[in-house]
Design a protein around this motif. Sequence first.
Motif, short mmCIF file in Angstrom:
data_model
loop_
_atom_site.label_atom_id
_atom_site.label_comp_id
_atom_site.label_asym_id
_atom_site.label_seq_id
_atom_site.Cartn_x
_atom_site.Cartn_y
_atom_site.Cartn_z
N TRP A 130 0.86 -1.42 0.04
CA TRP A 130 0.20 0.08 -0.29
C TRP A 130 1.12 1.52 0.20
CZ3 TRP A 130 -4.13 -0.72 -2.27
CH2 TRP A 130 -4.90 -3.07 -1.45
N LEU A 131 2.09 1.41 1.25
CA LEU A 131 2.65 2.20 0.40
C LEU A 131 3.38 2.56 -0.62
CD1 LEU A 131 4.84 1.79 4.17
CD2 LEU A 131 3.14 3.70 3.94
N LEU A 159 1.05 4.78 -3.03
CA LEU A 159 0.95 6.55 -2.52
C LEU A 159 1.46 7.15 -3.78
CD1 LEU A 159 0.09 5.98 1.16
CD2 LEU A 159 -1.23 6.49 -0.31
N LEU A 211 0.50 9.47 3.39
CA LEU A 211 0.61 9.53 5.16
C LEU A 211 1.21 10.41 6.17
CD1 LEU A 211 0.89 6.42 6.37
CD2 LEU A 211 3.46 6.86 6.25
N VAL A 242 -1.50 13.34 6.97
CA VAL A 242 -2.67 12.29 8.06
C VAL A 242 -2.14 12.32 9.47
CG1 VAL A 242 -3.97 10.18 8.15
CG2 VAL A 242 -3.53 11.44 6.09
N SER A 246 -4.36 6.49 -5.86
CA SER A 246 -3.17 5.69 -5.79
C SER A 246 -2.27 6.51 -7.09
CB SER A 246 -3.53 3.79 -5.93
OG SER A 246 -3.57 4.14 -7.08
N LEU A 255 -7.07 6.82 3.99
CA LEU A 255 -5.76 6.50 5.34
C LEU A 255 -6.42 7.07 6.04
CD1 LEU A 255 -4.39 7.18 2.40
CD2 LEU A 255 -2.16 7.65 3.85
N HIS A 256 -6.66 6.75 7.48
CA HIS A 256 -7.22 6.49 9.12
C HIS A 256 -5.98 6.82 9.83
CE1 HIS A 256 -10.92 5.10 7.59
NE2 HIS A 256 -10.18 4.35 6.60
N GLY A 257 -5.82 8.16 10.72
CA GLY A 257 -4.88 8.49 11.38
C GLY A 257 -5.39 8.89 12.96
N VAL A 263 -1.70 4.71 11.69
CA VAL A 263 -2.00 5.13 10.41
C VAL A 263 -2.81 3.74 9.65
CG1 VAL A 263 -1.69 5.95 8.32
CG2 VAL A 263 -0.65 7.12 10.20
N ILE A 321 -4.18 2.31 5.94
CA ILE A 321 -4.47 2.38 4.99
C ILE A 321 -5.09 1.49 4.36
CG2 ILE A 321 -3.06 2.87 2.50
CD1 ILE A 321 -0.68 2.73 4.15
N GLU A 322 -6.35 1.73 3.15
CA GLU A 322 -7.37 0.52 3.19
C GLU A 322 -7.98 1.01 2.04
OE1 GLU A 322 -11.52 -0.06 4.36
OE2 GLU A 322 -11.62 2.50 4.75
#
Length: 371
Positions: free
Chosen positions: A205-206, A209, A223, A226, A244, A252-254, A267, A269-270
Motif C-alpha cells: 500500500w505504501l 501512494l 501518510l 494524516v 493511488s 488513510l485513517h490516522g 495510520v 491504509i485501505e
Amino acid sequence: MPDLERAADRIARITAAPHDLVTLWRETTDVLTAAVPFYRTPCWYTLDPASLLMTSHFHDGMPEFPAEWLHAEYLSDDVHHLVDVTRSPAGISTLHEVTGGDPSASPRWRANMEMGGDQELILGLRTRTGEVWGALGLYREPGEPLFDGREKQFLTAVAPRLAEGARRALLVGEAADPEGPESPGLVILDERFDVHSATPGVDRWLAELPDGDADAGRLPTALLTVAARAASGDGGVAVARVRSRGGTWMVLHGAPLVSTGERRVAVIIEPAHPARILPLLMAAYGLTERERDVTRAVLQGGSTAQIADELVLSTHTVQQHLKSVFDKTGVRSRRDLVATVFFTHYEPRFRDNEDRVVRHRPVRGGPVRRP
C-alpha cells in the motif's frame, strides 16, 4: 450533566485510539456502567453498512448467540428489529416506546424477560455521514426506571464516535491478521514520524501512494500529512482519500496512540473498494446490477416506495425487479430474501467471529469471503 459530559469525553478518547473491537467494547462498557445504568451486560453488534445485516456480537459472558434469537431477528413478525432502529430518523428506540408502553404481546419482550430484562433500548451506531457500523442493546430489570430523555440524548450524542470506533477497530483487526491481498495495512510512526512498526503487506500500500520512495526511506506525503493531523494534540482522528499511482482510491485513517512512553501515531491504509455484498449478490444469484441494487435496499429495510424513490424507478418497476430476484434466489417474500442472504453469507461470518473472540483473534466485518 457534567458526569455525562465527562463520560462522553472518555468515550471520545477510547474510540479515537486504534483498539481491537473487543477492547473497544469492554472499555466503553466501563464508561456506560456509570453513565447509563443497565442490567447485566450490554449487547454490542457490528453491522455491514451495505446491508445492515449483523456480522458479529459481543455479550460478555455469552460466547454463543442463541440460534433462536437469530431466527427471531430475521424471520419473525415482531417489532424492534435492529434494522428498523438503525434506519429510523432518531437511531434510538426502546421496546416500551414501540409497543405503546405494553410490550407483553411481543415475543422479543418475552425472550428478554426469560433472561431477566424487562426494558430493551437499541442504539444504532451511525456515523455523521449516515453509515451504520453497529448497534448497542441495553436492558433493565422489571421495576427499574424507564430509560429517560437525558440518557437517550447522551447515547445519541456518542453514537457517531462509537460507529467510527467500530469501523476503525475492524480495520485494525484485519490489518493485524490479513484475510486477503486487499486487507488494510497499519503503520506506527514515532514522534519523529519515522516507521516504528508495520503490519505484514503494508509495503504494497505504501508503494501505491504517490511520491513515496521506500529505497530512499521517504514516506508518502499523504501518510505524513494524516499522521501530523492525528498527532496535532486534539485527540481526534484524521482521514484522507488519496488517488493511488494506479488511479484507484485509497483511504488513510490516522489516530494518536495514548501511552506513558513516546508519543506515536497509527495510520491505517485501505483500498476504497465497493461493498463486498454487491459483487457477491451478482455472483451467487446471477442478479443484474439493478436487481442487486433493489436487493441491497430490501436488506436495509426499504419499502417499495422508498426503494423507488432512492433508485428513481416506478413502484411497478421495483416490484418487477423483486419478482425476478425472488425467482433467482428461490424465495417468496422480502423476509425470506433477507433471511436467505443472512444465513447463507453472514451467519458463517457471525459464528466465525464468535470463535475468534474466544481465541482472542481479530473480529471480521462484512459477509464471509468465499474462494
